[in-house]
Motif scaffolding. Structure first.
Motif, PDB file in Angstrom:
ATOM      1  N   ARG A 165     -21.940 -14.198 -32.544  1.00 26.75           N
ATOM      2  CA  ARG A 165     -22.320 -15.605 -32.693  1.00 26.75           C
ATOM      3  C   ARG A 165     -21.173 -16.422 -33.294  1.00 26.75           C
ATOM      4  N   LEU A 166     -20.430 -15.824 -34.210  1.00 26.48           N
ATOM      5  CA  LEU A 166     -19.310 -16.525 -34.842  1.00 26.48           C
ATOM      6  C   LEU A 166     -18.243 -16.875 -33.801  1.00 26.48           C
ATOM      7  N   ILE A 167     -17.929 -15.922 -32.939  1.00 31.40           N
ATOM      8  CA  ILE A 167     -16.917 -16.169 -31.902  1.00 31.40           C
ATOM      9  C   ILE A 167     -17.436 -17.177 -30.877  1.00 31.40           C
ATOM     10  N   GLN A 168     -18.702 -17.059 -30.505  1.00 34.75           N
ATOM     11  CA  GLN A 168     -19.280 -18.005 -29.547  1.00 34.75           C
ATOM     12  C   GLN A 168     -19.234 -19.427 -30.099  1.00 34.75           C
ATOM     13  N   LYS A 169     -19.568 -19.583 -31.376  1.00 35.38           N
ATOM     14  CA  LYS A 169     -19.542 -20.908 -31.998  1.00 35.38           C
ATOM     15  C   LYS A 169     -18.109 -21.442 -32.057  1.00 35.38           C
ATOM     16  N   LEU A 170     -17.153 -20.562 -32.317  1.00 31.14           N
ATOM     17  CA  LEU A 170     -15.744 -20.976 -32.341  1.00 31.14           C
ATOM     18  C   LEU A 170     -15.332 -21.484 -30.967  1.00 31.14           C
ATOM     19  N   GLU A 171     -15.714 -20.782 -29.916  1.00 37.28           N
ATOM     20  CA  GLU A 171     -15.377 -21.202 -28.553  1.00 37.28           C
ATOM     21  C   GLU A 171     -16.065 -22.525 -28.206  1.00 37.28           C
ATOM     22  N   GLU A 172     -17.298 -22.682 -28.652  1.00 36.12           N
ATOM     23  CA  GLU A 172     -18.014 -23.940 -28.389  1.00 36.12           C
ATOM     24  C   GLU A 172     -17.312 -25.112 -29.069  1.00 36.12           C
TER      25      GLU A 172
ATOM     26  N   ALA B 269     -12.286 -13.540 -37.887  1.00 35.50           N
ATOM     27  CA  ALA B 269     -13.091 -12.700 -37.000  1.00 35.50           C
ATOM     28  C   ALA B 269     -12.453 -12.600 -35.612  1.00 35.50           C
ATOM     29  N   PHE B 270     -11.977 -13.726 -35.095  1.00 32.40           N
ATOM     30  CA  PHE B 270     -11.322 -13.725 -33.787  1.00 32.40           C
ATOM     31  C   PHE B 270     -10.095 -12.820 -33.790  1.00 32.40           C
ATOM     32  N   VAL B 271      -9.270 -12.928 -34.821  1.00 35.86           N
ATOM     33  CA  VAL B 271      -8.067 -12.087 -34.923  1.00 35.86           C
ATOM     34  C   VAL B 271      -8.454 -10.623 -34.965  1.00 35.86           C
ATOM     35  N   ARG B 272      -9.491 -10.283 -35.734  1.00 31.38           N
ATOM     36  CA  ARG B 272      -9.914  -8.890 -35.833  1.00 31.38           C
ATOM     37  C   ARG B 272     -10.406  -8.360 -34.501  1.00 31.38           C
ATOM     38  N   VAL B 273     -11.140  -9.175 -33.717  1.00 28.56           N
ATOM     39  CA  VAL B 273     -11.614  -8.734 -32.405  1.00 28.56           C
ATOM     40  C   VAL B 273     -10.432  -8.463 -31.473  1.00 28.56           C
TER      41      VAL B 273
ATOM     42  N   PHE C 114     -15.786  -5.698 -29.984  1.00 28.12           N
ATOM     43  CA  PHE C 114     -16.575  -6.357 -31.006  1.00 28.12           C
ATOM     44  C   PHE C 114     -17.121  -5.332 -31.999  1.00 28.12           C
ATOM     45  N   THR C 115     -17.480  -4.155 -31.495  1.00 27.29           N
ATOM     46  CA  THR C 115     -18.071  -3.134 -32.364  1.00 27.29           C
ATOM     47  C   THR C 115     -17.098  -2.697 -33.450  1.00 27.29           C
ATOM     48  N   LYS C 116     -15.857  -2.372 -33.057  1.00 25.20           N
ATOM     49  CA  LYS C 116     -14.855  -1.952 -34.042  1.00 25.20           C
ATOM     50  C   LYS C 116     -14.541  -3.085 -35.017  1.00 25.20           C
ATOM     51  N   ALA C 117     -14.434  -4.289 -34.481  1.00 29.47           N
ATOM     52  CA  ALA C 117     -14.132  -5.430 -35.347  1.00 29.47           C
ATOM     53  C   ALA C 117     -15.248  -5.658 -36.358  1.00 29.47           C
ATOM     54  N   ALA C 118     -16.496  -5.551 -35.910  1.00 27.42           N
ATOM     55  CA  ALA C 118     -17.634  -5.748 -36.814  1.00 27.42           C
ATOM     56  C   ALA C 118     -17.637  -4.699 -37.918  1.00 27.42           C
ATOM     57  N   GLU C 119     -17.268  -3.466 -37.572  1.00 21.07           N
ATOM     58  CA  GLU C 119     -17.223  -2.403 -38.583  1.00 21.07           C
ATOM     59  C   GLU C 119     -16.174  -2.707 -39.649  1.00 21.07           C
ATOM     60  N   THR C 120     -14.991  -3.157 -39.217  1.00 23.63           N
ATOM     61  CA  THR C 120     -13.925  -3.417 -40.193  1.00 23.63           C
ATOM     62  C   THR C 120     -14.218  -4.651 -41.035  1.00 23.63           C
ATOM     63  N   LEU C 121     -15.014  -5.574 -40.489  1.00 22.34           N
ATOM     64  CA  LEU C 121     -15.382  -6.774 -41.242  1.00 22.34           C
ATOM     65  C   LEU C 121     -16.672  -6.588 -42.036  1.00 22.34           C
ATOM     66  N   ASP C 122     -17.319  -5.436 -41.831  1.00 23.67           N
ATOM     67  CA  ASP C 122     -18.559  -5.122 -42.533  1.00 23.67           C
ATOM     68  C   ASP C 122     -19.618  -6.186 -42.282  1.00 23.67           C
ATOM     69  N   MET C 123     -19.816  -6.511 -40.989  1.00 27.90           N
ATOM     70  CA  MET C 123     -20.855  -7.470 -40.625  1.00 27.90           C
ATOM     71  C   MET C 123     -21.548  -6.992 -39.357  1.00 27.90           C
TER      72      MET C 123
ATOM     73  N   ARG D 129     -14.640 -22.152 -40.628  1.00 31.42           N
ATOM     74  CA  ARG D 129     -13.589 -22.006 -39.616  1.00 31.42           C
ATOM     75  C   ARG D 129     -12.620 -20.869 -39.962  1.00 31.42           C
ATOM     76  N   ILE D 130     -12.287 -20.709 -41.243  1.00 28.99           N
ATOM     77  CA  ILE D 130     -11.379 -19.636 -41.635  1.00 28.99           C
ATOM     78  C   ILE D 130     -12.007 -18.278 -41.335  1.00 28.99           C
ATOM     79  N   ALA D 131     -13.288 -18.122 -41.643  1.00 28.52           N
ATOM     80  CA  ALA D 131     -13.978 -16.862 -41.348  1.00 28.52           C
ATOM     81  C   ALA D 131     -14.000 -16.600 -39.845  1.00 28.52           C
ATOM     82  N   ALA D 132     -14.204 -17.669 -39.063  1.00 30.23           N
ATOM     83  CA  ALA D 132     -14.228 -17.518 -37.609  1.00 30.23           C
ATOM     84  C   ALA D 132     -12.851 -17.128 -37.074  1.00 30.23           C
ATOM     85  N   MET D 133     -11.814 -17.755 -37.618  1.00 28.68           N
ATOM     86  CA  MET D 133     -10.451 -17.396 -37.209  1.00 28.68           C
ATOM     87  C   MET D 133     -10.149 -15.934 -37.533  1.00 28.68           C
TER      88      MET D 133
END
Length: 303
Positions: A35-42, A9-13, A19-28, A3-7
């Motif tokens: 998928r992480l954000i979708q699972k958080l919303e679910e 990730a959400f803040v970074r987006v 999503f592209t810029k956020a993924a680059e800064t998170l190196d993922m 959940r912390i990783a998902a939170m």
């Protein structure tokens, strides 16, 4: 799901805007972030983001969640920073943005000293003339020369630098030396285009504490500090460069300081970062080290 990783990730987006810029800064991978954000919303059973092919916007529920999550993550960072282990042995990666000259001539020669004290901290250093967007691009801090215009960030002055007008002995042998600033227009000069500006900076001098810039018809104009110094050392013209960037060349006789009786303005150097409560231990020790580094240097010490 972490959940912390998902939170995080959400803040970074939200802060990056895509999503592209956020993924680059998170190196993922982008797909993993999605998928992480979708699972958080679910799990929350609420839509946090509106997605289009070009941008991401926050839903009203997402905005509320963002405000609370940012505070929660800040509190967690404070808890980690307050532990004995974090204070004595910080670790992890720091992303730092700096101007080319500061990164090359100030940080690089001194970083070994930092690593001896903090061997578990890794630094990703971005250098260049363009100023990065700290929040959107995921930087922990940046070193800025001159005035700071990011009002929502903390700006801590760590130093001051002046300028030196100089040229090579070969150029002075060929053209002579100016004895006053107004004579510079009769000599070959090199212009430098600062970041965010579409024209070369003037050669400023102080007259009764007033800064006045001399517009010059440069024979060469560049937009990179290292190239600017290289052009000066190649005897292509007179340059006006930060004093710390030319002091070694002057001491070695490769450049000669000019117009020393004419005062040239000084400018502040700041380290900027998000408000203090968001700083982790690794960033705190790096900023403290920067303060000490600039204070030890006569050409960069805060005035």
């Amino acid at each position: 799901m972490d959940r912390i990783a998902a939170m995080n990730a959400f803040v970074r987006v939200v802060e990056a805007g895509t999503f592209t810029k956020a993924a680059e800064t998170l190196d993922m991978p982008n797909a993993s972030l999605t998928r992480l954000i979708q699972k958080l919303e679910e799990d929350l059973k609420v839509r946090l983001l509106h997605r289009t092919t070009r941008s991401v916007t926050v839903t009203p529920e997402g905005a509320l969640y963002y405000d609370r999550v940012v505070r929660l993550l800040a509190d967690l960072a404070d808890i980690e920073s307050s532990t004995t282990h974090a204070r004595t042995k910080p670790s992890g990666k720091i992303r730092v943005d700096a101007a080319t000259a500061i990164g090359t001539l100030v940080l690089m020669p001194a970083l070994d000293d930092f690593y001896r004290t903090y061997p578990d901290v890794a630094i990703e250093l971005a250098v260049g003339n363009e100023r990065a967007d700290l929040i959107a691009e995921g930087f922990h801090c940046a070193i800025r020369a001159g005035n700071v215009d990011e009002p929502f960030l903390v700006a801590r002055q760590i130093g001051t630098f002046g300028f030196t007008t100089c040229a090579t002995p070969a150029l002075l042998d060929a053209h002579g030396a100016p004895t006053s600033p107004d004579q510079l227009s009769d000599f070959p000069t090199i212009g430098m285009i600062p970041s965010g500006v579409g024209y070369p900076a003037s050669f400023p001098f102080l007259y009764d504490d007033r800064k006045e810039g001399l517009p010059l018809n440069h024979r060469l104009i560049v937009n990179d500090t290292n190239t600017y110094l290289a052009a000066g050392l190649a005897s292509l013209g007179i340059i006006q460069a930060p004093a710390y960037s030319v002091r070694d060349a002057i001491a070695a006789g490769k450049l000669v300081a000019l117009l020393e009786d004419w005062p040239q303005p000084s400018y502040p150097v700041h380290v900027i970062y998000p408000p203090n409560r968001y700083l982790s231990a690794k960033v705190r020790v790096f900023i403290d080290w920067l303060v000490e580094l600039f204070e030890r240097d006569e050409a960069l010490r805060r005035r």
